[in-house]
Write an enzyme that holds these catalytic residues in place. Sequence first.
Site, short mmCIF file in Angstrom:
data_model
loop_
_atom_site.label_atom_id
_atom_site.label_comp_id
_atom_site.label_asym_id
_atom_site.label_seq_id
_atom_site.Cartn_x
_atom_site.Cartn_y
_atom_site.Cartn_z
N PRO A 276 0.82 -1.21 0.00
CA PRO A 276 0.00 0.00 0.00
C PRO A 276 0.86 1.26 0.00
CG PRO A 276 -0.29 -1.27 2.03
CD PRO A 276 0.73 -1.96 1.23
N ILE A 277 0.35 2.26 -0.70
CA ILE A 277 0.96 3.58 -0.69
C ILE A 277 -0.13 4.56 -0.29
CG2 ILE A 277 2.08 5.39 -2.05
CD1 ILE A 277 3.07 3.16 -3.93
#
Length: 82
Positions: free
Chosen positions: A2-3
């Site tokens: 995830p970013i």
Amino acid sequence: MPIVTIQVTREGTTPGASSTTSEQKAALIKGASELLRDVLNKPMESTFVIIEEVDTDSWGWGGLPVLEYRKKLAAARAARPR
């Protein structure tokens, strides 16, 4: 992996501050990483958090640059009968 991108205004959070402090940024990074861990079961080691600070002349509100809009709001509040 995830970013998470967090955008905050470059005004800081206390009077006279020109940006968010390193401590505040660290707390945002930790909190966002923990949230993804707790909600999506994503390991904190694979979570990337990006904090972008936006200058006040780079965003607007109500069709105006933010500082102009704030002046408009202040004038409207001052004109209200008490």
